[in-house]
Write a protein that holds these residues in place. Sequence first.
Motif, PDB file in Angstrom:
ATOM      1  N   GLY A   1      48.151  33.491  44.095  1.00 37.37           N
ATOM      2  CA  GLY A   1      48.294  34.690  43.259  1.00 37.37           C
ATOM      3  C   GLY A   1      48.947  35.850  43.995  1.00 37.37           C
ATOM      4  O   GLY A   1      49.003  36.961  43.483  1.00 37.37           O
TER       5      GLY A   1
ATOM      6  N   ILE B   1      47.615  45.890  46.826  1.00 35.35           N
ATOM      7  CA  ILE B   1      47.556  44.442  47.059  1.00 35.35           C
ATOM      8  C   ILE B   1      48.002  44.093  48.484  1.00 35.35           C
ATOM      9  O   ILE B   1      47.341  43.310  49.185  1.00 35.35           O
TER      10      ILE B   1
ATOM     11  N   ASP C   1      39.958  38.698  31.278  1.00 36.39           N
ATOM     12  CA  ASP C   1      41.384  38.551  30.947  1.00 36.39           C
ATOM     13  C   ASP C   1      41.716  37.144  30.454  1.00 36.39           C
ATOM     14  O   ASP C   1      42.877  36.833  30.199  1.00 36.39           O
TER      15      ASP C   1
ATOM     16  N   ARG D   1      35.760  35.727  33.029  1.00 34.22           N
ATOM     17  CA  ARG D   1      36.946  36.566  33.247  1.00 34.22           C
ATOM     18  C   ARG D   1      37.350  37.232  31.946  1.00 34.22           C
ATOM     19  O   ARG D   1      37.721  36.548  30.986  1.00 34.22           O
TER      20      ARG D   1
ATOM     21  N   ARG E   1      53.325  38.468  43.981  1.00 33.32           N
ATOM     22  CA  ARG E   1      53.623  38.426  42.551  1.00 33.32           C
ATOM     23  C   ARG E   1      54.828  39.286  42.192  1.00 33.32           C
ATOM     24  O   ARG E   1      55.207  39.333  41.039  1.00 33.32           O
TER      25      ARG E   1
ATOM     26  N   THR F   1      44.241  37.018  45.680  1.00 29.64           N
ATOM     27  CA  THR F   1      44.147  38.452  45.400  1.00 29.64           C
ATOM     28  C   THR F   1      43.338  38.694  44.125  1.00 29.64           C
ATOM     29  O   THR F   1      42.602  39.679  44.033  1.00 29.64           O
ATOM     30  N   GLY F   2      43.443  37.772  43.150  1.00 30.16           N
ATOM     31  CA  GLY F   2      42.638  37.904  41.935  1.00 30.16           C
ATOM     32  C   GLY F   2      41.146  37.849  42.264  1.00 30.16           C
ATOM     33  O   GLY F   2      40.358  38.676  41.784  1.00 30.16           O
TER      34      GLY F   2
ATOM     35  N   MET G   1      43.744  44.891  35.064  1.00 32.36           N
ATOM     36  CA  MET G   1      43.618  43.435  34.896  1.00 32.36           C
ATOM     37  C   MET G   1      43.319  43.078  33.443  1.00 32.36           C
ATOM     38  O   MET G   1      43.838  42.101  32.911  1.00 32.36           O
TER      39      MET G   1
ATOM     40  N   ARG H   1      50.129  38.535  30.362  1.00 32.30           N
ATOM     41  CA  ARG H   1      50.245  38.044  31.740  1.00 32.30           C
ATOM     42  C   ARG H   1      51.482  37.160  31.902  1.00 32.30           C
ATOM     43  O   ARG H   1      52.140  37.179  32.945  1.00 32.30           O
TER      44      ARG H   1
ATOM     45  N   GLN I   1      56.280  42.627  47.024  1.00 34.76           N
ATOM     46  CA  GLN I   1      55.165  41.994  47.751  1.00 34.76           C
ATOM     47  C   GLN I   1      55.689  40.888  48.675  1.00 34.76           C
ATOM     48  O   GLN I   1      55.202  40.713  49.793  1.00 34.76           O
TER      49      GLN I   1
ATOM     50  N   GLU J   1      48.206  43.536  33.256  1.00 33.42           N
ATOM     51  CA  GLU J   1      49.283  44.114  34.068  1.00 33.42           C
ATOM     52  C   GLU J   1      49.007  43.892  35.553  1.00 33.42           C
ATOM     53  O   GLU J   1      47.984  43.314  35.917  1.00 33.42           O
ATOM     54  N   LEU J   2      49.922  44.383  36.394  1.00 32.67           N
ATOM     55  CA  LEU J   2      49.768  44.167  37.829  1.00 32.67           C
ATOM     56  C   LEU J   2      49.191  45.403  38.520  1.00 32.67           C
ATOM     57  O   LEU J   2      49.591  46.531  38.235  1.00 32.67           O
ATOM     58  N   VAL J   3      48.292  45.134  39.451  1.00 33.09           N
ATOM     59  CA  VAL J   3      47.755  46.181  40.325  1.00 33.09           C
ATOM     60  C   VAL J   3      48.896  46.575  41.293  1.00 33.09           C
ATOM     61  O   VAL J   3      49.764  45.749  41.603  1.00 33.09           O
TER      62      VAL J   3
ATOM     63  N   LEU K   1      40.057  41.054  43.958  1.00 33.21           N
ATOM     64  CA  LEU K   1      39.913  42.158  42.998  1.00 33.21           C
ATOM     65  C   LEU K   1      38.646  41.986  42.165  1.00 33.21           C
ATOM     66  O   LEU K   1      37.927  42.960  41.908  1.00 33.21           O
ATOM     67  N   ARG K   2      38.356  40.726  41.770  1.00 33.94           N
ATOM     68  CA  ARG K   2      37.127  40.496  40.982  1.00 33.94           C
ATOM     69  C   ARG K   2      35.885  40.804  41.830  1.00 33.94           C
ATOM     70  O   ARG K   2      34.880  41.303  41.313  1.00 33.94           O
TER      71      ARG K   2
HETATM   72  P1  AMP Z   1      44.661  35.963  39.057  1.00 38.49           P
HETATM   73  O1  AMP Z   1      43.220  35.696  39.323  1.00 38.49           O
HETATM   74  O2  AMP Z   1      45.562  35.601  40.200  1.00 38.49           O
HETATM   75  O3  AMP Z   1      45.139  35.386  37.753  1.00 38.49           O
HETATM   76  O4  AMP Z   1      44.806  37.552  38.902  1.00 38.49           O
HETATM   77  C1  AMP Z   1      44.131  38.253  37.867  1.00 38.49           C
HETATM   78  C2  AMP Z   1      44.710  39.655  37.741  1.00 38.49           C
HETATM   79  O5  AMP Z   1      44.541  40.373  38.968  1.00 38.49           O
HETATM   80  C3  AMP Z   1      46.211  39.730  37.461  1.00 38.49           C
HETATM   81  O6  AMP Z   1      46.517  39.575  36.086  1.00 38.49           O
HETATM   82  C4  AMP Z   1      46.551  41.114  37.987  1.00 38.49           C
HETATM   83  O7  AMP Z   1      46.122  42.132  37.098  1.00 38.49           O
HETATM   84  C5  AMP Z   1      45.668  41.193  39.235  1.00 38.49           C
HETATM   85  N1  AMP Z   1      46.368  40.651  40.423  1.00 38.49           N
HETATM   86  C6  AMP Z   1      46.032  39.526  41.112  1.00 38.49           C
HETATM   87  N2  AMP Z   1      46.893  39.307  42.124  1.00 38.49           N
HETATM   88  C7  AMP Z   1      47.802  40.309  42.064  1.00 38.49           C
HETATM   89  C8  AMP Z   1      48.965  40.627  42.809  1.00 38.49           C
HETATM   90  N3  AMP Z   1      49.367  39.837  43.839  1.00 38.49           N
HETATM   91  N4  AMP Z   1      49.672  41.728  42.457  1.00 38.49           N
HETATM   92  C9  AMP Z   1      49.280  42.524  41.437  1.00 38.49           C
HETATM   93  N5  AMP Z   1      48.208  42.283  40.667  1.00 38.49           N
HETATM   94  C10 AMP Z   1      47.467  41.172  40.975  1.00 38.49           C
END
Ligand code: AMP
Length: 188
Positions: free
Chosen positions: A85, A64, A137, A135, A88, A31-32, A53, A146, A92, A57-59, A35-36
């Motif tokens: 990912g 998702i 973040d 990234r 979370r 999912t990350g 991100m 995180r 979900q 925080e969480l989307v 989103l990217r």
């Molecule tokens: P990751 O690449 O998995 O570390 O995700 C990077 C960022 O994307 C996270 O810190 C969240 O902001 C967002 N994100 C990724 N996956 C999720 C998820 N399953 N639920 C909510 N936010 C997510």
Amino acid sequence: MNIILFGAPGAGKGTQAERIVAERGMVQLSTGNMLRAAIAAGSDLGMRAKEIMDRGELVSDDIIVGMIDARMDQDDCAKGVILDGFPRTVAQAKALDEMLAGKGLPLDHVIEIKVDENALFARIENRAAETGGARSDDNAETLRKRLAVYHENTAPLLPYYLEKGVLRSVDGMASIEDVAAQIDNLLG
Ligand code: AMP
């Protein structure tokens, strides 16, 4: 076979997911990464997600879950998916249970990659250096947030999956090859 790779940010989920894809022909659903990709495409969703991100925080669950649901309907996912990912939050996880049941698919393993959190700061710093800061973040301040979000929202999934009898753990402090071997052992 459908599996979840579970662990704190920087635990090595993405690294191990990519290896499993290469060796077993399964599909990685990160999912990350999705989103990217939305951010890179400059979509509305990407714009909104980027701010969230960057704060660590969480989307929202709805966004998702909708993303994963749509992706799982594509033909290539029939080979089996590695969820990286996601989920979370408990909401979900429940949505995933319903989604899999609706599609008649099993959840075979939830593999927790256990790490010492003090080591994660150095790992994230390395990733930032190796990727040229790709990234936004990947910095100590956002990682602290995180990790707090991980403890509050994501760690409760461990008892959730333990109760379902699908949770397995590997030592994520070992080398990449060794973690890979531990995961291969579990997957058979
Ligand atoms: P990751 O690449 O998995 O570390 O995700 C990077 C960022 O994307 C996270 O810190 C969240 O902001 C967002 N994100 C990724 N996956 C999720 C998820 N399953 N639920 C909510 N936010 C997510």
